[in-house]
Scaffold this motif. Structure first.
Motif, PDB file in Angstrom:
ATOM      1  N   ASP A   1      27.570  31.959  30.390  1.00 29.72           N
ATOM      2  CA  ASP A   1      27.135  30.698  29.787  1.00 29.72           C
ATOM      3  C   ASP A   1      25.603  30.710  29.733  1.00 29.72           C
ATOM      4  OD1 ASP A   1      26.367  27.987  29.335  1.00 29.72           O
ATOM      5  OD2 ASP A   1      28.239  27.280  30.236  1.00 29.72           O
ATOM      6  N   ARG A   2      25.057  30.408  28.563  1.00 28.12           N
ATOM      7  CA  ARG A   2      23.609  30.530  28.352  1.00 28.12           C
ATOM      8  C   ARG A   2      22.795  29.666  29.317  1.00 28.12           C
ATOM      9  NH1 ARG A   2      20.787  30.304  22.363  1.00 28.12           N
ATOM     10  NH2 ARG A   2      18.794  31.259  22.969  1.00 28.12           N
ATOM     11  N   GLN A   3      23.365  28.553  29.782  1.00 30.35           N
ATOM     12  CA  GLN A   3      22.591  27.676  30.669  1.00 30.35           C
ATOM     13  C   GLN A   3      22.281  28.339  32.008  1.00 30.35           C
ATOM     14  OE1 GLN A   3      24.594  24.098  32.081  1.00 30.35           O
ATOM     15  NE2 GLN A   3      26.597  25.066  31.822  1.00 30.35           N
ATOM     16  N   TYR A   4      22.970  29.435  32.320  1.00 32.31           N
ATOM     17  CA  TYR A   4      22.710  30.142  33.581  1.00 32.31           C
ATOM     18  C   TYR A   4      21.878  31.410  33.384  1.00 32.31           C
ATOM     19  CZ  TYR A   4      26.305  27.027  35.339  1.00 32.31           C
ATOM     20  OH  TYR A   4      27.037  25.910  35.672  1.00 32.31           O
ATOM     21  N   ALA A   5      21.481  31.683  32.148  1.00 32.23           N
ATOM     22  CA  ALA A   5      20.691  32.878  31.865  1.00 32.23           C
ATOM     23  C   ALA A   5      19.319  32.792  32.535  1.00 32.23           C
ATOM     24  CB  ALA A   5      20.531  33.056  30.357  1.00 32.23           C
ATOM     25  N   GLY A   6      18.783  33.939  32.904  1.00 30.25           N
ATOM     26  CA  GLY A   6      17.449  34.002  33.494  1.00 30.25           C
ATOM     27  C   GLY A   6      17.391  33.689  34.965  1.00 30.25           C
ATOM     28  N   ARG A   7      18.563  33.552  35.618  1.00 28.36           N
ATOM     29  CA  ARG A   7      18.597  33.227  37.053  1.00 28.36           C
ATOM     30  C   ARG A   7      19.157  34.371  37.888  1.00 28.36           C
ATOM     31  NH1 ARG A   7      21.499  27.381  37.137  1.00 28.36           N
ATOM     32  NH2 ARG A   7      21.723  27.983  39.322  1.00 28.36           N
ATOM     33  N   SER A   8      19.250  35.550  37.301  1.00 27.30           N
ATOM     34  CA  SER A   8      19.794  36.744  37.956  1.00 27.30           C
ATOM     35  C   SER A   8      21.255  36.571  38.368  1.00 27.30           C
ATOM     36  CB  SER A   8      18.953  37.129  39.183  1.00 27.30           C
ATOM     37  OG  SER A   8      19.154  38.482  39.526  1.00 27.30           O
ATOM     38  N   VAL A   9      21.951  35.654  37.682  1.00 20.70           N
ATOM     39  CA  VAL A   9      23.370  35.440  37.977  1.00 20.70           C
ATOM     40  C   VAL A   9      24.184  36.678  37.621  1.00 20.70           C
ATOM     41  CG1 VAL A   9      25.429  34.122  37.322  1.00 20.70           C
ATOM     42  CG2 VAL A   9      23.268  32.936  37.777  1.00 20.70           C
ATOM     43  N   MET A  10      24.011  37.188  36.406  1.00 22.53           N
ATOM     44  CA  MET A  10      24.843  38.306  35.981  1.00 22.53           C
ATOM     45  C   MET A  10      24.562  39.587  36.756  1.00 22.53           C
ATOM     46  SD  MET A  10      27.468  38.982  34.311  1.00 22.53           S
ATOM     47  CE  MET A  10      27.708  37.713  33.078  1.00 22.53           C
ATOM     48  N   PRO A  11      23.299  39.954  37.021  1.00 23.75           N
ATOM     49  CA  PRO A  11      23.101  41.142  37.857  1.00 23.75           C
ATOM     50  C   PRO A  11      23.804  41.034  39.214  1.00 23.75           C
ATOM     51  CG  PRO A  11      21.058  40.571  36.778  1.00 23.75           C
ATOM     52  CD  PRO A  11      22.019  39.448  36.479  1.00 23.75           C
ATOM     53  N   ARG A  12      23.746  39.863  39.842  1.00 25.41           N
ATOM     54  CA  ARG A  12      24.428  39.709  41.133  1.00 25.41           C
ATOM     55  C   ARG A  12      25.940  39.792  40.977  1.00 25.41           C
ATOM     56  NH1 ARG A  12      22.065  34.433  43.800  1.00 25.41           N
ATOM     57  NH2 ARG A  12      21.246  34.077  41.697  1.00 25.41           N
ATOM     58  N   ALA A  13      26.473  39.153  39.933  1.00 27.96           N
ATOM     59  CA  ALA A  13      27.918  39.190  39.721  1.00 27.96           C
ATOM     60  C   ALA A  13      28.398  40.619  39.473  1.00 27.96           C
ATOM     61  CB  ALA A  13      28.291  38.284  38.552  1.00 27.96           C
ATOM     62  N   VAL A  14      27.689  41.340  38.622  1.00 27.37           N
ATOM     63  CA  VAL A  14      28.077  42.719  38.334  1.00 27.37           C
ATOM     64  C   VAL A  14      27.927  43.583  39.585  1.00 27.37           C
ATOM     65  CG1 VAL A  14      27.528  44.789  36.984  1.00 27.37           C
ATOM     66  CG2 VAL A  14      27.591  42.545  35.872  1.00 27.37           C
ATOM     67  N   ALA A  15      26.861  43.372  40.354  1.00 23.60           N
ATOM     68  CA  ALA A  15      26.677  44.141  41.591  1.00 23.60           C
ATOM     69  C   ALA A  15      27.828  43.903  42.567  1.00 23.60           C
ATOM     70  CB  ALA A  15      25.346  43.768  42.238  1.00 23.60           C
ATOM     71  N   LEU A  16      28.240  42.653  42.717  1.00 17.68           N
ATOM     72  CA  LEU A  16      29.384  42.345  43.581  1.00 17.68           C
ATOM     73  C   LEU A  16      30.628  43.089  43.122  1.00 17.68           C
ATOM     74  CD1 LEU A  16      28.904  38.491  44.015  1.00 17.68           C
ATOM     75  CD2 LEU A  16      28.957  40.156  45.902  1.00 17.68           C
ATOM     76  N   VAL A  17      30.870  43.086  41.820  1.00 16.66           N
ATOM     77  CA  VAL A  17      32.066  43.716  41.285  1.00 16.66           C
ATOM     78  C   VAL A  17      31.990  45.242  41.419  1.00 16.66           C
ATOM     79  CG1 VAL A  17      33.421  44.086  39.179  1.00 16.66           C
ATOM     80  CG2 VAL A  17      32.621  41.786  39.781  1.00 16.66           C
ATOM     81  N   VAL A  18      30.827  45.835  41.161  1.00 19.93           N
ATOM     82  CA  VAL A  18      30.672  47.283  41.338  1.00 19.93           C
ATOM     83  C   VAL A  18      30.943  47.665  42.794  1.00 19.93           C
ATOM     84  CG1 VAL A  18      29.026  49.201  41.326  1.00 19.93           C
ATOM     85  CG2 VAL A  18      29.114  47.629  39.389  1.00 19.93           C
ATOM     86  N   ASP A  19      30.385  46.910  43.730  1.00 20.79           N
ATOM     87  CA  ASP A  19      30.629  47.206  45.146  1.00 20.79           C
ATOM     88  C   ASP A  19      32.111  47.092  45.484  1.00 20.79           C
ATOM     89  OD1 ASP A  19      27.978  47.764  45.615  1.00 20.79           O
ATOM     90  OD2 ASP A  19      27.523  45.804  46.505  1.00 20.79           O
ATOM     91  N   HIS A  20      32.790  46.121  44.885  1.00 23.66           N
ATOM     92  CA  HIS A  20      34.228  45.979  45.107  1.00 23.66           C
ATOM     93  C   HIS A  20      34.975  47.182  44.522  1.00 23.66           C
ATOM     94  CE1 HIS A  20      38.023  43.947  45.793  1.00 23.66           C
ATOM     95  NE2 HIS A  20      38.357  44.197  44.543  1.00 23.66           N
ATOM     96  N   CYS A  21      34.556  47.623  43.345  1.00 23.28           N
ATOM     97  CA  CYS A  21      35.197  48.788  42.727  1.00 23.28           C
ATOM     98  C   CYS A  21      35.021  50.043  43.581  1.00 23.28           C
ATOM     99  CB  CYS A  21      34.612  49.033  41.334  1.00 23.28           C
ATOM    100  SG  CYS A  21      35.149  47.832  40.083  1.00 23.28           S
ATOM    101  N   PHE A  22      33.843  50.212  44.151  1.00 24.86           N
ATOM    102  CA  PHE A  22      33.576  51.393  44.962  1.00 24.86           C
ATOM    103  C   PHE A  22      34.140  51.271  46.378  1.00 24.86           C
ATOM    104  CE2 PHE A  22      29.545  52.565  42.352  1.00 24.86           C
ATOM    105  CZ  PHE A  22      30.348  53.156  41.387  1.00 24.86           C
ATOM    106  N   GLY A  23      34.430  50.025  46.809  1.00 25.30           N
ATOM    107  CA  GLY A  23      34.988  49.810  48.141  1.00 25.30           C
ATOM    108  C   GLY A  23      36.496  49.672  48.084  1.00 25.30           C
ATOM    109  N   PRO A  24      37.015  48.437  48.130  1.00 24.31           N
ATOM    110  CA  PRO A  24      38.465  48.224  48.169  1.00 24.31           C
ATOM    111  C   PRO A  24      39.245  48.864  47.022  1.00 24.31           C
ATOM    112  CG  PRO A  24      37.325  46.208  48.748  1.00 24.31           C
ATOM    113  CD  PRO A  24      36.261  47.172  48.296  1.00 24.31           C
TER     114      PRO A  24
END
Length: 203
Positions: free
Chosen positions: A110-133
């Motif tokens: 959602d554009r209203q959340y752009a520029g707050r590093s939301v997506m980098p954190r979300a993708v990082a969480l998911v990548v760590d989950h993919c490489f872990g569990p």
């Protein structure tokens, strides 16, 4: 080898950002976000090429299909929440097991959340989950060369550009070229979220 049952469902959090299974109860917030952001997202949205199977006709049908695929270990469909409010999606697609242990990730915000590093954190969480569990070895993200917002996400995460794929995906009504980015588990021994936070603390 990690069992698939430990990979899904999953709830992951970093600060104000939580990623969790996309749910039927997200219907209203999902529709509102897509309506508000229609023009912003359209150039980057996947479309169905002529002759292919039609996409689900409703949000409920979409969630049902994604949950069925998640139970089979073929995809992990995450919703993104920011301070408890629906903000977008990160989906792990095309999970390949066997000798590959590979998947690709797609996302929208959602554009209203752009520029707050939301997506980098979300993708990082998911990548760590993919490489872990989930026990995967390699994650790939394909991005249209014109999509500067998505390119900033992989830049912040420090993903390597590994190739260029002409007419790679059907996006916004036609086959579009994509830049390909990838990361393997060996490249982030400390985890992707830890790498992101380290880089941000030194900016």
């Amino acid at each position: 080898m990690t069992s698939r049952s430990s990979a899904w469902p999953a709830w992951l959090t970093a600060g104000e950002v939580t990623v969790r299974p996309l749910a039927y109860s997200d219907a209203h917030a999902w529709r509102e976000a897509r309506r508000r952001n229609a023009a912003w997202l359209r150039p980057w949205d996947a479309t169905v090429p002529p002759g292919a199977d039609a996409r689900p006709s409703s949000f409920r049908a979409l969630v049902w299909r994604l949950h069925r695929q998640a139970r089979a270990g073929a995809t992990y469909p995450f919703a993104i929440d920011v301070d408890g409010r629906f903000a977008g999606q990160v989906t792990v697609n095309n999970v390949v097991r066997g000798s590959a242990q590979f998947a690709s990730i797609g996302y929208w915000l959602d554009r209203q959340y752009a520029g707050r590093s939301v997506m980098p954190r979300a993708v990082a969480l998911v990548v760590d989950h993919c490489f872990g569990p989930a026990g995967l070895h390699r994650i790939e993200i394909a991005i249209r060369p014109e999509n500067s917002n998505s390119l900033r996400v992989v830049e912040k995460l420090g993903l390597r550009e590994v190739g260029y794929a002409p007419k790679y995906l059907h996006i916004d009504g036609d086959w579009r070229d994509h830049r390909l980015y990838a990361v393997t588990v060996e490249e982030v021994p400390e985890g992707m979220l830890a790498r992101l936070e380290h880089h941000q603390s030194h900016e």
